[in-house]
Design a protein around this motif. Structure first.
Motif, mmCIF file in Angstrom:
data_model
loop_
_atom_site.group_PDB
_atom_site.id
_atom_site.type_symbol
_atom_site.label_atom_id
_atom_site.label_comp_id
_atom_site.label_asym_id
_atom_site.label_seq_id
_atom_site.Cartn_x
_atom_site.Cartn_y
_atom_site.Cartn_z
ATOM 1 N N PRO A 112 17.705 -34.501 -8.258
ATOM 2 C CA PRO A 112 16.177 -34.075 -8.434
ATOM 3 C C PRO A 112 15.261 -35.061 -8.912
ATOM 4 C CG PRO A 112 17.342 -32.915 -10.168
ATOM 5 C CD PRO A 112 18.475 -33.657 -9.393
ATOM 6 N N ASP A 113 14.159 -35.391 -8.137
ATOM 7 C CA ASP A 113 13.408 -36.581 -8.558
ATOM 8 C C ASP A 113 11.897 -36.140 -8.958
ATOM 9 O OD1 ASP A 113 12.139 -35.686 -6.351
ATOM 10 O OD2 ASP A 113 11.615 -37.453 -5.307
ATOM 11 N N VAL A 114 11.244 -37.068 -9.545
ATOM 12 C CA VAL A 114 9.842 -36.667 -9.940
ATOM 13 C C VAL A 114 9.067 -35.789 -9.151
ATOM 14 C CG1 VAL A 114 8.730 -38.756 -9.290
ATOM 15 C CG2 VAL A 114 7.919 -37.607 -11.392
ATOM 16 N N PHE A 115 9.222 -35.818 -7.844
ATOM 17 C CA PHE A 115 8.315 -34.767 -6.947
ATOM 18 C C PHE A 115 9.116 -33.288 -7.081
ATOM 19 C CE2 PHE A 115 7.470 -32.678 -3.109
ATOM 20 C CZ PHE A 115 5.989 -32.732 -3.129
ATOM 21 N N HIS A 116 10.163 -33.138 -6.958
ATOM 22 C CA HIS A 116 10.967 -31.846 -7.222
ATOM 23 C C HIS A 116 10.680 -31.292 -8.522
ATOM 24 C CE1 HIS A 116 13.591 -28.402 -7.321
ATOM 25 N NE2 HIS A 116 14.229 -29.065 -8.395
ATOM 26 N N ASP A 117 10.942 -32.156 -9.515
ATOM 27 C CA ASP A 117 10.807 -31.689 -10.824
ATOM 28 C C ASP A 117 9.375 -31.098 -11.291
ATOM 29 O OD1 ASP A 117 13.489 -31.815 -11.360
ATOM 30 O OD2 ASP A 117 13.414 -33.651 -12.196
ATOM 31 N N VAL A 118 8.401 -32.111 -10.876
ATOM 32 C CA VAL A 118 6.907 -32.173 -11.205
ATOM 33 C C VAL A 118 6.213 -31.252 -10.484
ATOM 34 C CG1 VAL A 118 4.878 -33.247 -11.908
ATOM 35 C CG2 VAL A 118 6.800 -34.282 -12.545
ATOM 36 N N GLY A 175 7.443 -28.908 -7.987
ATOM 37 C CA GLY A 175 7.879 -27.975 -7.887
ATOM 38 C C GLY A 175 7.973 -26.968 -9.163
ATOM 39 N N HIS A 176 8.170 -27.404 -10.197
ATOM 40 C CA HIS A 176 8.302 -26.664 -11.407
ATOM 41 C C HIS A 176 7.207 -26.594 -12.196
ATOM 42 C CE1 HIS A 176 12.815 -26.145 -11.294
ATOM 43 N NE2 HIS A 176 12.871 -27.330 -10.755
ATOM 44 N N TYR A 231 18.509 -18.105 -8.474
ATOM 45 C CA TYR A 231 17.798 -17.176 -7.537
ATOM 46 C C TYR A 231 16.372 -16.972 -8.190
ATOM 47 C CZ TYR A 231 21.853 -16.477 -4.770
ATOM 48 O OH TYR A 231 22.867 -16.632 -3.763
ATOM 49 N N THR A 232 15.907 -17.534 -9.192
ATOM 50 C CA THR A 232 14.736 -17.145 -10.021
ATOM 51 C C THR A 232 13.834 -18.642 -9.952
ATOM 52 O OG1 THR A 232 15.455 -17.352 -12.180
ATOM 53 C CG2 THR A 232 14.999 -14.966 -11.316
ATOM 54 N N VAL A 233 14.178 -19.436 -10.882
ATOM 55 C CA VAL A 233 13.550 -20.682 -11.169
ATOM 56 C C VAL A 233 13.653 -21.776 -9.655
ATOM 57 C CG1 VAL A 233 13.594 -22.752 -12.487
ATOM 58 C CG2 VAL A 233 13.900 -20.698 -13.403
ATOM 59 N N GLU A 234 14.698 -21.680 -9.218
ATOM 60 C CA GLU A 234 15.029 -22.796 -8.049
ATOM 61 C C GLU A 234 14.376 -21.939 -6.452
ATOM 62 O OE1 GLU A 234 14.904 -25.581 -8.167
ATOM 63 O OE2 GLU A 234 16.148 -26.239 -10.048
ATOM 64 N N PHE A 235 14.775 -20.741 -6.328
ATOM 65 C CA PHE A 235 14.880 -20.182 -4.980
ATOM 66 C C PHE A 235 14.406 -18.595 -5.284
ATOM 67 C CE2 PHE A 235 17.673 -23.721 -4.573
ATOM 68 C CZ PHE A 235 17.283 -24.162 -3.258
ATOM 69 N N GLY A 236 13.671 -18.463 -6.208
ATOM 70 C CA GLY A 236 12.830 -17.200 -6.128
ATOM 71 C C GLY A 236 11.748 -16.807 -5.367
ATOM 72 N N LEU A 237 11.613 -15.646 -5.037
ATOM 73 C CA LEU A 237 10.222 -15.185 -4.050
ATOM 74 C C LEU A 237 9.704 -13.970 -5.154
ATOM 75 C CD1 LEU A 237 11.806 -14.739 -0.460
ATOM 76 C CD2 LEU A 237 10.715 -16.750 -1.528
ATOM 77 N N ALA A 238 8.574 -13.862 -4.860
ATOM 78 C CA ALA A 238 7.894 -12.997 -5.556
ATOM 79 C C ALA A 238 6.813 -11.877 -4.433
ATOM 80 C CB ALA A 238 6.810 -13.303 -6.357
ATOM 81 N N ARG A 239 6.669 -10.686 -4.851
ATOM 82 C CA ARG A 239 5.725 -9.787 -3.755
ATOM 83 C C ARG A 239 4.512 -10.046 -4.709
ATOM 84 N NH1 ARG A 239 7.188 -7.056 -0.022
ATOM 85 N NH2 ARG A 239 9.304 -6.766 -0.932
ATOM 86 N N GLU A 240 3.151 -10.375 -3.819
ATOM 87 C CA GLU A 240 2.007 -10.464 -4.540
ATOM 88 C C GLU A 240 1.091 -10.076 -3.633
ATOM 89 O OE1 GLU A 240 0.901 -14.145 -7.111
ATOM 90 O OE2 GLU A 240 0.342 -14.543 -5.142
ATOM 91 N N ILE A 276 6.339 -17.384 -2.380
ATOM 92 C CA ILE A 276 7.302 -18.284 -2.874
ATOM 93 C C ILE A 276 6.851 -18.569 -4.324
ATOM 94 C CG2 ILE A 276 8.528 -20.779 -2.641
ATOM 95 C CD1 ILE A 276 7.364 -20.414 0.193
ATOM 96 N N PHE A 277 7.955 -18.710 -5.200
ATOM 97 C CA PHE A 277 7.666 -19.293 -6.556
ATOM 98 C C PHE A 277 9.011 -20.183 -7.071
ATOM 99 C CE2 PHE A 277 10.286 -15.736 -8.065
ATOM 100 C CZ PHE A 277 10.927 -16.152 -9.257
ATOM 101 N N GLY A 278 9.962 -20.186 -6.422
ATOM 102 C CA GLY A 278 11.096 -21.120 -6.854
ATOM 103 C C GLY A 278 11.061 -22.516 -6.417
ATOM 104 N N ALA A 279 11.036 -23.464 -7.338
ATOM 105 C CA ALA A 279 10.786 -25.000 -7.185
ATOM 106 C C ALA A 279 11.527 -25.564 -5.866
ATOM 107 C CB ALA A 279 11.107 -25.614 -8.421
ATOM 108 N N GLY A 280 12.863 -24.938 -5.758
ATOM 109 C CA GLY A 280 13.887 -25.580 -4.703
ATOM 110 C C GLY A 280 13.199 -25.441 -3.379
ATOM 111 N N ILE A 281 12.356 -24.108 -3.317
ATOM 112 C CA ILE A 281 11.820 -23.759 -1.975
ATOM 113 C C ILE A 281 10.288 -24.500 -2.026
ATOM 114 C CG2 ILE A 281 10.917 -22.138 -0.486
ATOM 115 C CD1 ILE A 281 12.583 -20.013 -2.049
ATOM 116 N N LEU A 282 9.478 -24.541 -2.926
ATOM 117 C CA LEU A 282 8.159 -24.815 -3.143
ATOM 118 C C LEU A 282 8.127 -26.490 -2.911
ATOM 119 C CD1 LEU A 282 6.878 -23.490 -6.463
ATOM 120 C CD2 LEU A 282 6.096 -23.089 -3.984
#
Length: 273
Positions: free
Chosen positions: A130-136, A138-139, A177-186, A192-198
Protein backbone atom coordinates in the motif's frame (compact mmCIF):
# COMPACT_ATOMS: atom_id res chain seq x y z
CA UNK A 1 -2.49 -2.50 -2.40
CA UNK A 2 -3.93 -2.99 1.08
CA UNK A 3 -3.09 -4.34 4.49
CA UNK A 4 -3.31 -8.15 4.13
CA UNK A 5 -2.63 -9.82 7.47
CA UNK A 6 -1.94 -13.17 5.78
CA UNK A 7 1.14 -11.77 4.06
CA UNK A 8 3.02 -10.05 6.89
CA UNK A 9 4.88 -11.33 9.90
CA UNK A 10 2.90 -10.96 13.15
CA UNK A 11 5.84 -9.20 14.75
CA UNK A 12 9.33 -8.05 13.82
CA UNK A 13 12.46 -7.81 15.97
CA UNK A 14 13.34 -4.26 15.05
CA UNK A 15 12.22 -1.44 12.76
CA UNK A 16 14.25 -0.73 9.62
CA UNK A 17 17.09 1.77 9.61
CA UNK A 18 15.88 5.32 9.95
CA UNK A 19 12.52 4.39 11.49
CA UNK A 20 11.45 4.99 15.08
CA UNK A 21 10.51 2.17 17.45
CA UNK A 22 6.91 2.42 16.23
CA UNK A 23 8.12 2.16 12.61
CA UNK A 24 7.26 5.78 11.82
CA UNK A 25 9.51 7.92 9.63
CA UNK A 26 9.48 11.64 8.80
CA UNK A 27 7.37 12.29 5.73
CA UNK A 28 9.98 14.67 4.30
CA UNK A 29 7.32 15.97 1.92
CA UNK A 30 9.82 18.13 0.01
CA UNK A 31 11.67 15.05 -1.25
CA UNK A 32 8.74 14.04 -3.48
CA UNK A 33 9.48 14.85 -7.10
CA UNK A 34 7.33 16.70 -9.56
CA UNK A 35 6.62 13.43 -11.33
CA UNK A 36 5.51 11.81 -8.08
CA UNK A 37 3.14 14.68 -7.34
CA UNK A 38 1.83 14.40 -10.92
CA UNK A 39 1.23 10.67 -10.41
CA UNK A 40 -0.93 11.48 -7.37
CA UNK A 41 -2.88 14.00 -9.45
CA UNK A 42 -3.50 11.44 -12.24
CA UNK A 43 -4.68 8.82 -9.76
CA UNK A 44 -6.81 11.32 -7.85
CA UNK A 45 -8.54 12.77 -10.92
CA UNK A 46 -9.46 9.48 -12.53
CA UNK A 47 -10.56 7.87 -9.27
CA UNK A 48 -12.65 10.85 -8.19
CA UNK A 49 -14.43 10.73 -11.55
CA UNK A 50 -14.97 6.98 -11.30
CA UNK A 51 -16.39 7.23 -7.77
CA UNK A 52 -18.95 9.93 -8.52
CA UNK A 53 -22.27 8.41 -7.40
CA UNK A 54 -20.52 5.21 -6.27
CA UNK A 55 -18.87 6.13 -2.95
CA UNK A 56 -20.72 6.82 0.29
CA UNK A 57 -21.53 10.48 0.86
CA UNK A 58 -19.12 10.67 3.81
CA UNK A 59 -16.21 9.90 1.49
CA UNK A 60 -16.94 12.90 -0.71
CA UNK A 61 -17.42 15.03 2.39
CA UNK A 62 -14.08 13.85 3.77
CA UNK A 63 -12.27 14.75 0.56
CA UNK A 64 -13.76 18.22 0.83
CA UNK A 65 -13.21 19.01 4.51
CA UNK A 66 -9.67 17.61 4.45
CA UNK A 67 -8.91 19.47 1.21
CA UNK A 68 -7.47 16.38 -0.42
CA UNK A 69 -8.35 17.66 -3.87
CA UNK A 70 -5.48 20.13 -3.72
CA UNK A 71 -2.75 19.27 -6.29
CA UNK A 72 0.04 16.95 -5.26
CA UNK A 73 0.68 14.47 -2.47
CA UNK A 74 -0.76 15.88 0.77
CA UNK A 75 1.63 17.27 3.36
CA UNK A 76 0.76 15.41 6.56
CA UNK A 77 1.27 18.36 8.89
CA UNK A 78 -1.47 20.33 7.14
CA UNK A 79 -3.66 17.27 6.68
CA UNK A 80 -3.40 16.32 10.35
CA UNK A 81 -4.43 19.76 11.54
CA UNK A 82 -7.78 19.33 9.81
CA UNK A 83 -8.23 15.62 10.54
CA UNK A 84 -7.33 15.84 14.23
CA UNK A 85 -9.68 18.75 14.66
CA UNK A 86 -12.51 16.61 13.25
CA UNK A 87 -12.03 13.23 14.96
CA UNK A 88 -8.73 13.18 16.88
CA UNK A 89 -6.95 11.05 14.26
CA UNK A 90 -3.56 11.70 12.67
CA UNK A 91 -1.75 10.16 9.71
CA UNK A 92 1.81 8.93 10.32
CA UNK A 93 4.42 8.00 7.71
CA UNK A 94 5.83 4.47 7.61
CA UNK A 95 8.35 2.99 5.15
CA UNK A 96 5.95 0.26 3.97
CA UNK A 97 4.02 -2.60 5.52
CA UNK A 98 4.47 -2.74 9.29
CA UNK A 99 4.16 -5.70 11.68
CA UNK A 100 0.63 -6.49 12.79
CA UNK A 101 1.19 -5.58 16.44
CA UNK A 102 2.61 -2.18 15.46
CA UNK A 103 -0.23 -1.59 13.01
CA UNK A 104 -2.98 -2.28 15.54
CA UNK A 105 -1.18 -0.26 18.20
CA UNK A 106 -1.30 2.73 15.89
CA UNK A 107 -5.00 2.26 15.17
CA UNK A 108 -5.81 1.83 18.87
CA UNK A 109 -4.24 5.24 19.45
CA UNK A 110 -6.03 6.91 16.52
CA UNK A 111 -3.00 7.00 14.24
CA UNK A 112 -3.23 5.73 10.67
CA UNK A 113 0.03 4.46 9.12
CA UNK A 114 0.54 5.58 5.51
CA UNK A 115 3.26 4.33 3.19
CA UNK A 116 5.79 7.08 2.54
CA UNK A 117 6.09 6.44 -1.20
CA UNK A 118 3.93 6.49 -4.31
CA UNK A 119 3.68 3.99 -7.13
CA UNK A 120 5.34 4.58 -10.50
CA UNK A 121 3.42 5.50 -13.66
CA UNK A 122 3.79 1.88 -14.81
CA UNK A 123 1.93 0.68 -11.69
CA UNK A 124 -1.13 2.92 -11.79
CA UNK A 125 -3.51 -0.04 -11.52
CA UNK A 126 -1.61 -2.42 -9.24
CA UNK A 127 1.24 -2.64 -6.76
CA UNK A 128 1.92 -5.10 -3.96
CA UNK A 129 2.44 -2.74 -1.03
CA UNK A 130 0.00 0.00 0.00
CA UNK A 131 1.37 3.38 -1.06
CA UNK A 132 0.45 6.89 -0.03
CA UNK A 133 -2.38 7.04 -2.58
CA UNK A 134 -4.12 3.92 -1.32
CA UNK A 135 -3.57 4.84 2.31
CA UNK A 136 -4.51 8.52 2.15
CA UNK A 137 -7.07 8.66 -0.66
CA UNK A 138 -8.66 5.32 0.24
CA UNK A 139 -8.67 5.42 4.05
CA UNK A 140 -8.29 8.94 5.37
CA UNK A 141 -11.45 10.71 4.07
CA UNK A 142 -13.69 8.36 6.07
CA UNK A 143 -11.61 8.92 9.21
CA UNK A 144 -13.24 12.36 9.24
CA UNK A 145 -16.56 10.60 10.00
CA UNK A 146 -16.96 10.03 13.78
CA UNK A 147 -18.54 6.55 13.49
CA UNK A 148 -15.77 5.26 11.20
CA UNK A 149 -13.10 6.99 13.29
CA UNK A 150 -14.40 5.18 16.38
CA UNK A 151 -14.77 1.89 14.50
CA UNK A 152 -11.14 2.01 13.34
CA UNK A 153 -9.91 2.69 16.86
CA UNK A 154 -12.02 -0.21 18.14
CA UNK A 155 -10.53 -2.44 15.43
CA UNK A 156 -7.07 -1.50 16.67
CA UNK A 157 -7.99 -2.52 20.21
CA UNK A 158 -9.67 -5.73 19.04
CA UNK A 159 -6.70 -6.49 16.80
CA UNK A 160 -4.31 -6.40 19.74
CA UNK A 161 -6.67 -8.68 21.68
CA UNK A 162 -6.90 -11.07 18.70
CA UNK A 163 -3.11 -11.25 18.53
CA UNK A 164 -2.98 -12.27 22.19
CA UNK A 165 -5.66 -14.92 21.56
CA UNK A 166 -3.97 -16.26 18.43
CA UNK A 167 -7.08 -15.31 16.44
CA UNK A 168 -5.75 -12.64 14.11
CA UNK A 169 -6.83 -14.66 11.08
CA UNK A 170 -10.46 -14.21 12.21
CA UNK A 171 -10.19 -10.50 13.01
CA UNK A 172 -8.43 -10.02 9.67
CA UNK A 173 -11.60 -11.13 7.90
CA UNK A 174 -13.60 -8.42 9.66
CA UNK A 175 -11.02 -5.82 8.66
CA UNK A 176 -10.96 -7.11 5.09
CA UNK A 177 -14.71 -7.10 4.49
CA UNK A 178 -15.25 -3.68 6.05
CA UNK A 179 -12.22 -1.37 6.05
CA UNK A 180 -10.79 -2.65 2.77
CA UNK A 181 -13.70 -4.10 0.78
CA UNK A 182 -16.89 -2.97 2.48
CA UNK A 183 -20.09 -1.87 0.77
CA UNK A 184 -22.87 0.13 2.42
CA UNK A 185 -26.52 0.75 1.69
CA UNK A 186 -27.24 4.45 1.45
CA UNK A 187 -30.48 5.99 0.26
CA UNK A 188 -31.64 2.60 -0.95
CA UNK A 189 -28.58 2.09 -3.19
CA UNK A 190 -25.29 0.24 -2.78
CA UNK A 191 -22.26 2.45 -2.21
CA UNK A 192 -18.55 1.83 -1.65
CA UNK A 193 -16.71 2.54 1.59
CA UNK A 194 -13.82 0.05 1.62
CA UNK A 195 -10.44 1.61 0.81
CA UNK A 196 -9.35 -1.33 -1.32
CA UNK A 197 -12.24 -0.54 -3.66
CA UNK A 198 -12.12 3.25 -3.35
CA UNK A 199 -8.50 3.30 -4.52
CA UNK A 200 -8.96 0.69 -7.29
CA UNK A 201 -10.08 1.89 -10.71
CA UNK A 202 -11.19 -1.57 -11.82
CA UNK A 203 -12.86 -2.80 -8.64
CA UNK A 204 -14.76 0.47 -8.18
CA UNK A 205 -16.82 -0.55 -11.19
CA UNK A 206 -16.78 -4.32 -10.62
CA UNK A 207 -17.98 -4.20 -7.02
CA UNK A 208 -21.24 -2.44 -7.89
CA UNK A 209 -21.89 -3.26 -11.56
CA UNK A 210 -20.83 -6.87 -12.09
CA UNK A 211 -23.29 -9.73 -11.69
CA UNK A 212 -20.45 -12.06 -10.67
CA UNK A 213 -19.81 -11.31 -6.98
CA UNK A 214 -22.26 -12.16 -4.20
CA UNK A 215 -23.38 -9.31 -1.97
CA UNK A 216 -24.69 -10.24 1.48
CA UNK A 217 -25.98 -8.30 4.46
CA UNK A 218 -23.25 -7.78 7.06
CA UNK A 219 -23.43 -10.41 9.80
CA UNK A 220 -20.44 -10.60 12.13
CA UNK A 221 -20.47 -14.40 12.75
CA UNK A 222 -20.63 -15.01 8.99
CA UNK A 223 -17.87 -12.52 8.23
CA UNK A 224 -15.53 -14.23 10.71
CA UNK A 225 -15.98 -17.51 8.83
CA UNK A 226 -15.58 -16.14 5.29
CA UNK A 227 -12.25 -16.49 3.52
CA UNK A 228 -10.81 -13.93 1.12
CA UNK A 229 -8.22 -13.56 -1.63
CA UNK A 230 -5.83 -10.67 -1.99
CA UNK A 231 -4.72 -11.34 -5.58
CA UNK A 232 -7.97 -10.77 -7.49
CA UNK A 233 -11.25 -8.90 -7.42
CA UNK A 234 -13.47 -10.13 -4.61
CA UNK A 235 -16.03 -12.84 -5.31
CA UNK A 236 -18.20 -11.66 -2.44
CA UNK A 237 -18.91 -8.49 -0.47
CA UNK A 238 -20.76 -7.68 2.76
CA UNK A 239 -23.15 -4.73 2.92
CA UNK A 240 -23.55 -2.67 6.10
CA UNK A 241 -26.79 -0.81 6.76
CA UNK A 242 -25.13 2.03 8.67
CA UNK A 243 -21.75 2.89 10.13
CA UNK A 244 -23.32 3.35 13.55
CA UNK A 245 -24.64 -0.25 13.38
CA UNK A 246 -21.20 -1.45 12.32
CA UNK A 247 -19.57 0.30 15.27
CA UNK A 248 -22.18 -1.10 17.65
CA UNK A 249 -21.59 -4.63 16.30
CA UNK A 250 -17.90 -4.63 17.19
CA UNK A 251 -18.36 -2.83 20.53
CA UNK A 252 -21.08 -5.16 21.83
CA UNK A 253 -19.98 -8.51 20.39
CA UNK A 254 -18.22 -11.17 22.46
CA UNK A 255 -15.52 -11.65 19.87
CA UNK A 256 -13.65 -14.29 21.83
CA UNK A 257 -16.79 -16.45 21.91
CA UNK A 258 -17.42 -15.81 18.21
CA UNK A 259 -13.84 -16.81 17.38
CA UNK A 260 -14.27 -20.06 19.31
CA UNK A 261 -17.58 -20.76 17.58
CA UNK A 262 -16.12 -20.03 14.13
CA UNK A 263 -13.19 -22.37 14.79
CA UNK A 264 -15.64 -25.28 15.19
CA UNK A 265 -17.36 -24.60 11.88
CA UNK A 266 -16.12 -24.85 8.28
CA UNK A 267 -14.88 -21.77 6.47
CA UNK A 268 -17.27 -20.12 4.03
CA UNK A 269 -16.54 -19.31 0.39
CA UNK A 270 -17.30 -15.62 -0.29
CA UNK A 271 -18.68 -16.46 -3.74
CA UNK A 272 -21.05 -19.16 -2.60
CA UNK A 273 -24.61 -19.12 -3.97
Amino acid sequence: MFKDFTETDPAAPAPPAGAAADWTVPQNWHRFTGEEHATWDILFARQQEMLRGRAVAAFEEGLDVLRLSRPGIPEFGELNERLHRRTGWTVVSVPGLVPDDIFFEHLANRRFPAGNFIRSRSQLDYLEEPDVFHDVFGHVPLLALPAIADFMQALGQKGLEALDLGMLDRLARLYWYTVEFGLAREGGALRIFGAGILSSFGESRFSLDSAEPRRRPFALPEVLRTTYRSDAFQTGYFVVESFEALLDAILTADLEALYAEAALLPDLDPGRA
